[in-house]
Design a protein around this motif. Structure first.
Motif, mmCIF file in Angstrom:
data_model
loop_
_atom_site.group_PDB
_atom_site.id
_atom_site.type_symbol
_atom_site.label_atom_id
_atom_site.label_comp_id
_atom_site.label_asym_id
_atom_site.label_seq_id
_atom_site.Cartn_x
_atom_site.Cartn_y
_atom_site.Cartn_z
ATOM 1 N N MET A 240 -0.587 -11.935 8.591
ATOM 2 C CA MET A 240 -0.094 -10.655 9.105
ATOM 3 C C MET A 240 1.188 -10.932 9.880
ATOM 4 N N MET A 241 2.189 -10.069 9.694
ATOM 5 C CA MET A 241 3.466 -10.231 10.383
ATOM 6 C C MET A 241 3.796 -8.935 11.095
ATOM 7 N N ARG A 242 4.291 -9.062 12.323
ATOM 8 C CA ARG A 242 4.717 -7.887 13.076
ATOM 9 C C ARG A 242 5.872 -8.267 13.987
ATOM 10 N N ARG A 243 6.601 -7.273 14.424
ATOM 11 C CA ARG A 243 7.723 -7.499 15.311
ATOM 12 C C ARG A 243 7.369 -6.911 16.676
ATOM 13 N N GLU A 244 7.595 -7.692 17.729
ATOM 14 C CA GLU A 244 7.450 -7.226 19.104
ATOM 15 C C GLU A 244 8.782 -7.483 19.799
ATOM 16 N N GLY A 245 9.571 -6.417 19.935
ATOM 17 C CA GLY A 245 10.908 -6.594 20.483
ATOM 18 C C GLY A 245 11.736 -7.438 19.531
ATOM 19 N N ARG A 246 12.287 -8.542 20.041
ATOM 20 C CA ARG A 246 13.068 -9.442 19.192
ATOM 21 C C ARG A 246 12.223 -10.554 18.590
ATOM 22 N N GLN A 247 10.943 -10.603 18.934
ATOM 23 C CA GLN A 247 10.063 -11.659 18.429
ATOM 24 C C GLN A 247 9.412 -11.251 17.115
ATOM 25 N N LEU A 248 9.294 -12.193 16.217
ATOM 26 C CA LEU A 248 8.595 -12.005 14.956
ATOM 27 C C LEU A 248 7.308 -12.812 15.060
ATOM 28 N N ILE A 249 6.172 -12.148 14.936
ATOM 29 C CA ILE A 249 4.880 -12.801 15.128
ATOM 30 C C ILE A 249 4.156 -12.869 13.790
ATOM 31 N N ILE A 250 3.734 -14.075 13.417
ATOM 32 C CA ILE A 250 3.008 -14.299 12.172
ATOM 33 C C ILE A 250 1.645 -14.878 12.535
ATOM 34 N N GLU A 251 0.585 -14.206 12.092
ATOM 35 C CA GLU A 251 -0.774 -14.642 12.427
ATOM 36 C C GLU A 251 -1.599 -14.794 11.154
ATOM 37 N N PRO A 252 -2.484 -15.796 11.120
ATOM 38 C CA PRO A 252 -3.370 -15.923 9.957
ATOM 39 C C PRO A 252 -4.348 -14.750 9.926
ATOM 40 N N ILE A 253 -4.769 -14.399 8.733
ATOM 41 C CA ILE A 253 -5.767 -13.338 8.588
ATOM 42 C C ILE A 253 -7.136 -13.979 8.760
ATOM 43 N N GLN A 254 -7.870 -13.490 9.733
ATOM 44 C CA GLN A 254 -9.209 -14.007 9.998
ATOM 45 C C GLN A 254 -10.194 -13.273 9.097
ATOM 46 N N THR A 255 -10.761 -13.962 8.139
ATOM 47 C CA THR A 255 -11.745 -13.335 7.261
ATOM 48 C C THR A 255 -13.123 -13.895 7.591
ATOM 49 N N GLU A 256 -14.100 -13.011 7.550
ATOM 50 C CA GLU A 256 -15.476 -13.424 7.790
ATOM 51 C C GLU A 256 -16.274 -13.152 6.522
ATOM 52 N N PRO A 257 -17.208 -14.026 6.196
ATOM 53 C CA PRO A 257 -18.062 -13.749 5.043
ATOM 54 C C PRO A 257 -18.857 -12.461 5.277
ATOM 55 N N LEU A 258 -19.151 -11.729 4.216
ATOM 56 C CA LEU A 258 -19.904 -10.482 4.318
ATOM 57 C C LEU A 258 -21.239 -10.698 5.012
ATOM 58 N N ARG A 259 -21.875 -11.822 4.765
ATOM 59 C CA ARG A 259 -23.168 -12.123 5.383
ATOM 60 C C ARG A 259 -23.053 -12.130 6.911
ATOM 61 N N THR A 260 -21.966 -12.686 7.442
ATOM 62 C CA THR A 260 -21.759 -12.729 8.893
ATOM 63 C C THR A 260 -21.582 -11.321 9.440
ATOM 64 N N LEU A 261 -20.805 -10.495 8.743
ATOM 65 C CA LEU A 261 -20.583 -9.121 9.173
ATOM 66 C C LEU A 261 -21.885 -8.334 9.175
ATOM 67 N N LEU A 262 -22.656 -8.425 8.106
ATOM 68 C CA LEU A 262 -23.912 -7.675 8.019
ATOM 69 C C LEU A 262 -24.929 -8.135 9.052
ATOM 70 N N SER A 263 -24.977 -9.419 9.351
ATOM 71 C CA SER A 263 -25.949 -9.909 10.338
ATOM 72 C C SER A 263 -25.588 -9.460 11.753
ATOM 73 N N ALA A 264 -24.333 -9.066 11.979
ATOM 74 C CA ALA A 264 -23.911 -8.611 13.305
ATOM 75 C C ALA A 264 -24.249 -7.139 13.537
ATOM 76 N N TRP A 265 -24.552 -6.396 12.480
ATOM 77 C CA TRP A 265 -24.854 -4.978 12.630
ATOM 78 C C TRP A 265 -26.253 -4.794 13.214
ATOM 79 N N VAL A 266 -26.396 -3.809 14.068
ATOM 80 C CA VAL A 266 -27.680 -3.483 14.682
ATOM 81 C C VAL A 266 -28.364 -2.425 13.821
ATOM 82 N N PRO A 267 -29.652 -2.605 13.497
ATOM 83 C CA PRO A 267 -30.345 -1.602 12.678
ATOM 84 C C PRO A 267 -30.413 -0.253 13.403
ATOM 85 N N LEU A 268 -30.361 0.830 12.639
ATOM 86 C CA LEU A 268 -30.478 2.165 13.214
ATOM 87 C C LEU A 268 -31.935 2.455 13.535
ATOM 88 N N ASP A 269 -32.168 3.172 14.629
ATOM 89 C CA ASP A 269 -33.525 3.549 15.012
ATOM 90 C C ASP A 269 -33.974 4.825 14.311
#
Length: 77
Positions: free
Chosen positions: A32-61
């Motif tokens: 991901m790239m963005r500009r903040e003022g005169r600075q150009l910021i480049i950051e890696p995209i943090q991807t999580e496996p779907l299993r990690t995302l689903l295990s973080a969800w709280v079941p609905l009551d």
């Protein structure tokens, strides 16, 4: 924080580009790239496996609503 390093900019077709020195390489093949003022910021995209995302969800009551299952209506052709 790392010591700043001078890099050269060059043209790649209609785009401006630069080579990233080995010590600054990012993981993966997208960033991901963005500009903040005169600075150009480049950051890696943090991807999580779907299993990690689903295990973080709280079941609905809440339960599922009661649905009356009527038989389909007969159609005359």
């Amino acid at each position: 924080m790392d010591k700043p390093r001078r890099v050269r900019l060059f043209r790649n077709g209609h785009n401006q580009a630069m080579r990233i020195p080995r010590e600054y390489e990012l993981p993966g093949d997208e960033a991901m790239m963005r500009r903040e003022g005169r600075q150009l910021i480049i950051e890696p995209i943090q991807t999580e496996p779907l299993r990690t995302l689903l295990s973080a969800w709280v079941p609905l009551d809440e339960g599922m609503p009661e649905i009356q299952d009527y038989p389909p209506e007969e159609t005359v052709l």
